[in-house]
Design a protein around this motif. Sequence first.
Motif, mmCIF file in Angstrom:
data_model
loop_
_atom_site.group_PDB
_atom_site.id
_atom_site.type_symbol
_atom_site.label_atom_id
_atom_site.label_comp_id
_atom_site.label_asym_id
_atom_site.label_seq_id
_atom_site.Cartn_x
_atom_site.Cartn_y
_atom_site.Cartn_z
ATOM 1 N N ILE A 54 0.818 -1.211 0.000
ATOM 2 C CA ILE A 54 0.000 0.000 0.000
ATOM 3 C C ILE A 54 0.847 1.252 0.000
ATOM 4 C CG2 ILE A 54 -0.184 0.123 2.511
ATOM 5 C CD1 ILE A 54 -2.912 0.944 -0.074
ATOM 6 N N ASN A 55 2.081 1.145 0.521
ATOM 7 C CA ASN A 55 2.938 2.325 0.562
ATOM 8 C C ASN A 55 3.444 2.691 -0.831
ATOM 9 O OD1 ASN A 55 2.713 2.529 3.365
ATOM 10 N ND2 ASN A 55 4.356 1.019 3.684
ATOM 11 N N ASP A 56 3.577 1.660 -1.726
ATOM 12 C CA ASP A 56 4.058 1.911 -3.072
ATOM 13 C C ASP A 56 2.926 2.166 -4.050
ATOM 14 O OD1 ASP A 56 6.598 1.471 -2.113
ATOM 15 O OD2 ASP A 56 6.574 -0.680 -2.609
ATOM 16 N N PHE A 57 1.697 2.042 -3.593
ATOM 17 C CA PHE A 57 0.548 2.170 -4.496
ATOM 18 C C PHE A 57 0.207 3.638 -4.701
ATOM 19 C CE2 PHE A 57 -4.003 2.284 -5.439
ATOM 20 C CZ PHE A 57 -4.010 1.453 -6.542
ATOM 21 N N ASP A 58 0.073 4.035 -5.952
ATOM 22 C CA ASP A 58 -0.207 5.424 -6.308
ATOM 23 C C ASP A 58 -1.715 5.587 -6.492
ATOM 24 O OD1 ASP A 58 -0.214 8.005 -7.077
ATOM 25 O OD2 ASP A 58 0.872 7.708 -8.971
ATOM 26 N N LEU A 59 -2.366 6.255 -5.537
ATOM 27 C CA LEU A 59 -3.809 6.461 -5.628
ATOM 28 C C LEU A 59 -4.185 7.360 -6.796
ATOM 29 C CD1 LEU A 59 -4.700 6.935 -1.855
ATOM 30 C CD2 LEU A 59 -5.030 4.906 -3.259
ATOM 31 N N GLY A 60 -3.222 8.141 -7.241
ATOM 32 C CA GLY A 60 -3.517 9.016 -8.372
ATOM 33 C C GLY A 60 -3.808 8.255 -9.652
ATOM 34 N N GLU A 61 -3.328 6.994 -9.708
ATOM 35 C CA GLU A 61 -3.602 6.192 -10.898
ATOM 36 C C GLU A 61 -5.093 5.915 -11.046
ATOM 37 O OE1 GLU A 61 -1.707 5.223 -13.357
ATOM 38 O OE2 GLU A 61 -0.020 6.314 -12.506
ATOM 39 N N ILE A 62 -5.802 5.791 -9.914
ATOM 40 C CA ILE A 62 -7.241 5.530 -9.980
ATOM 41 C C ILE A 62 -7.956 6.700 -10.645
ATOM 42 C CG2 ILE A 62 -9.313 5.079 -8.619
ATOM 43 C CD1 ILE A 62 -7.601 3.760 -6.541
ATOM 44 N N ALA A 63 -7.686 7.916 -10.148
ATOM 45 C CA ALA A 63 -8.326 9.095 -10.729
ATOM 46 C C ALA A 63 -7.914 9.285 -12.179
ATOM 47 C CB ALA A 63 -7.971 10.336 -9.905
ATOM 48 N N LYS A 64 -6.632 9.011 -12.469
ATOM 49 C CA LYS A 64 -6.151 9.173 -13.841
ATOM 50 C C LYS A 64 -6.842 8.200 -14.789
ATOM 51 C CE LYS A 64 -1.895 9.068 -16.572
ATOM 52 N NZ LYS A 64 -0.422 8.843 -16.520
ATOM 53 N N SER A 65 -6.959 6.944 -14.361
ATOM 54 C CA SER A 65 -7.615 5.940 -15.205
ATOM 55 C C SER A 65 -9.089 6.258 -15.396
ATOM 56 C CB SER A 65 -7.464 4.547 -14.577
ATOM 57 O OG SER A 65 -6.106 4.199 -14.458
ATOM 58 N N MET A 66 -9.740 6.722 -14.330
ATOM 59 C CA MET A 66 -11.152 7.049 -14.439
ATOM 60 C C MET A 66 -11.373 8.244 -15.363
ATOM 61 S SD MET A 66 -14.156 6.112 -13.608
ATOM 62 C CE MET A 66 -13.888 5.018 -12.217
ATOM 63 N N GLN A 67 -10.475 9.237 -15.298
ATOM 64 C CA GLN A 67 -10.597 10.387 -16.197
ATOM 65 C C GLN A 67 -10.435 9.966 -17.653
ATOM 66 O OE1 GLN A 67 -7.711 13.201 -14.834
ATOM 67 N NE2 GLN A 67 -8.843 13.749 -12.977
ATOM 68 N N GLN A 68 -9.487 9.056 -17.905
ATOM 69 C CA GLN A 68 -9.313 8.563 -19.272
ATOM 70 C C GLN A 68 -10.558 7.828 -19.751
ATOM 71 O OE1 GLN A 68 -5.797 6.160 -19.152
ATOM 72 N NE2 GLN A 68 -4.393 7.907 -19.073
ATOM 73 N N PHE A 69 -11.170 7.082 -18.844
ATOM 74 C CA PHE A 69 -12.377 6.332 -19.204
ATOM 75 C C PHE A 69 -13.538 7.276 -19.528
ATOM 76 C CE2 PHE A 69 -16.392 4.385 -17.737
ATOM 77 C CZ PHE A 69 -16.475 3.367 -18.678
ATOM 78 N N VAL A 70 -13.719 8.318 -18.699
ATOM 79 C CA VAL A 70 -14.817 9.261 -18.897
ATOM 80 C C VAL A 70 -14.606 10.087 -20.159
ATOM 81 C CG1 VAL A 70 -15.994 11.269 -17.923
ATOM 82 C CG2 VAL A 70 -15.382 9.358 -16.450
ATOM 83 N N GLN A 71 -13.351 10.457 -20.419
ATOM 84 C CA GLN A 71 -13.062 11.304 -21.573
ATOM 85 C C GLN A 71 -13.042 10.524 -22.878
ATOM 86 O OE1 GLN A 71 -9.381 13.214 -20.610
ATOM 87 N NE2 GLN A 71 -10.262 14.466 -18.975
ATOM 88 N N LYS A 72 -13.028 9.195 -22.775
ATOM 89 C CA LYS A 72 -13.030 8.367 -23.988
ATOM 90 C C LYS A 72 -14.355 8.543 -24.711
ATOM 91 C CE LYS A 72 -11.602 5.083 -26.778
ATOM 92 N NZ LYS A 72 -10.428 5.212 -27.634
ATOM 93 N N VAL A 73 -14.287 8.849 -26.013
ATOM 94 C CA VAL A 73 -15.502 9.024 -26.810
ATOM 95 C C VAL A 73 -16.043 7.645 -27.159
ATOM 96 C CG1 VAL A 73 -16.484 9.961 -28.922
ATOM 97 C CG2 VAL A 73 -14.660 11.192 -27.725
ATOM 98 N N SER A 74 -17.243 7.358 -26.719
ATOM 99 C CA SER A 74 -17.826 6.039 -26.962
ATOM 100 C C SER A 74 -18.498 6.003 -28.324
ATOM 101 C CB SER A 74 -18.843 5.694 -25.873
ATOM 102 O OG SER A 74 -19.898 6.623 -25.881
ATOM 103 N N SER A 75 -18.651 4.785 -28.822
ATOM 104 C CA SER A 75 -19.353 4.588 -30.087
ATOM 105 C C SER A 75 -20.804 4.255 -29.811
ATOM 106 C CB SER A 75 -18.682 3.464 -30.890
ATOM 107 O OG SER A 75 -18.884 2.225 -30.243
ATOM 108 N N TYR A 76 -21.564 4.006 -30.876
ATOM 109 C CA TYR A 76 -22.971 3.663 -30.694
ATOM 110 C C TYR A 76 -23.146 2.314 -30.007
ATOM 111 C CZ TYR A 76 -22.341 0.505 -34.652
ATOM 112 O OH TYR A 76 -21.916 -0.503 -35.473
#
Length: 657
Positions: free
Chosen positions: A471-493
């Motif tokens: 847990i000390n080496d785990f970067d919590l910022g990766e969660i927010a970063k991955s979620m932002q990439q997911f939300v910003q991804k333009v979805s198809s039909y």
Amino acid sequence: MATQPLSSETGPSSSIFSGNSRIPEDTVFFSIFPDSSLSTSSTITTDISSSLQTLHLGILNSISPFTSSYIWQHEPFSLSISFSSCVCCSSSSSPLPHLHGKLSFGDNLEDEWFTVFLLFHVSNAFPSLSIRVWDGDGEFLLIESAFHLPRWVNPDNSRNRVFIRGGDLHIIPRHLLPEPTLVDSLLFLVEHADKCRASDPVQAAVKNRISEYPERASRNMHSVRVRVPVSVALVLRHEPCFISLAVEGFYDRDIDSMRFAARMERFLSEGKRENLVRVTVRMSRAMYAQLVQQTFQAPKCYRMPNRSDAEAYMEAELGMKIACGLEMIYQQRKKEGVEGKGSTWRKYKESLERSGYFEGLIPGSKEYKRLMENAEEYYRNSSLFSRTSEMMSAPVKRIDEILALPHSVDDFKGLEVPPSDDDSWLYNGEDELNSALQERQKEMELYNAKLKKKQKSKEPQDAGTSSHTNINDFDLGEIAKSMQQFVQKVSSYKGAEVPEDRNLEEVDLDVDRFMKDMESIMKQHGHQDTAVAHGEEGLSSEMDFDDSEDESDLGDTSEDNDDAEDVFMHSYSDVMNEELKNTTLKKSFLRASEQSSKENLGASSAMDEDFTPVDVDFNLVKGLLDSFSSQQGLPGPTSNLLGLMGVQLPKDGKKSN
């Protein structure tokens, strides 16, 4: 003037059976294309016809060892020669000589896969053939191997791409033939069969489905001892396959056919004086289930033994169902043979309705009846009528020929009748079903594991810390970063997809045009309901659009309007905050100042709270971690979602007890 009825003399591809008619769900279709047919001209010669006839006989002889003793659900495996375009094509510029066939399997899916086995066998025996097979679901061989297919394959682009050749499944690659016609694909198969052979996992998935045949086809047969009238026993002795007609007549019975069973004029001419004989009948398991699982009361004219003899009564009851079914199908086919009105007539009538022949007249009206009589007369003079009448009358004529032979009860006395097969499979099918489901589950888990491994291999090097368990080496910022990439991804039909390094065709949305259209609509209603219009615009600002886009879209508005909007937004925000103060909603969000310091709790900090922005990333991570912790190590929405993104959360060390 009434429209002339459609001609019934056209070929299969251009006849009334094409067009908008739907493919039956319980029918499998297949077409066999010899390589020699691709090099022929549009003129059909005697040599081509002779070659197809030779091939036809060769194929039937090749599969006869497997089909000679097999009882099909509705109709046997058969092939016919066609010199027109293939029924699997909506159109074709020139005739394509080939063999084709169809088989209705009804409720017995074993018939369909046995047919696939036969086609693979034919493909091995005749390497210079290309075979297509499909059903109401389309390319069902691709469905069977769905977990192993290339990602580009889908129902929309698989047309004219899937073939059986040389005992293997072939899929024409999209990059080699973008939009192939049937002839294009067949020529490609002849010249480059090695380039379109499906991958080994796809081959294994399909061939594993038919690996137990032909032994499985034999196991699918069920022999049962029954007591039937002599006439029924005689028919089944000469034509064992007619048991399928008997089961069809019984299982698909209606009020009209039940009247035939009530009289039993053909198979019970002597009524209750008719003697019953004991014989063994062989049928498929599906047929046996259809007979046994339905309750049916014997007609008054049918002689049944006393219920005290349970074994004799059960044999007679099953035989009674067979006899009634045979009577119903015999009388029904006889009537349809005289009238020539089977499924062919129904399709012909539907084609007239689609073409506007009845001119929207009410069924039963005088003019409607006149047009119907005209259509029936035209149909009776067509070749469709003669072919349908002959087809419907064939079983009737054969039964009449058999019953014309001399026969008596003595012909069936003294014969050894083996006992019925064990039918425990009918009641203990749960284990087989669970085994099949577990096999599919393992296949799905293996597919997900491979997909997850592939996604991890594509992760950037700086995201490797997300897989650490410390847990000390785990970067919590990766969660927010991955979620932002997911939300910003333009979805198809087709829906949203996890961000991945792939070139996907996405929906082309003109944001500028969309915002201008929205602005135009809002202006039209601005004079009547300004508050509502601005309220909608305020809500739309929460969407993920750049400020530059908003300014460019609204750049033509006046400064007065801008000032009015600012005043409105401030008022709107104040009213909203006032409403939220009376709820606990705002307490569920942590603000930026609360992360760094929680020491200043005076009145001034309470006043500043309204102006302190909510830390979106922190609240997101906190919510996900709380949800993950509540899973207690079990699968859940958080671990599944982050797992798809390649983020592996460490175990919660605080949940020790």
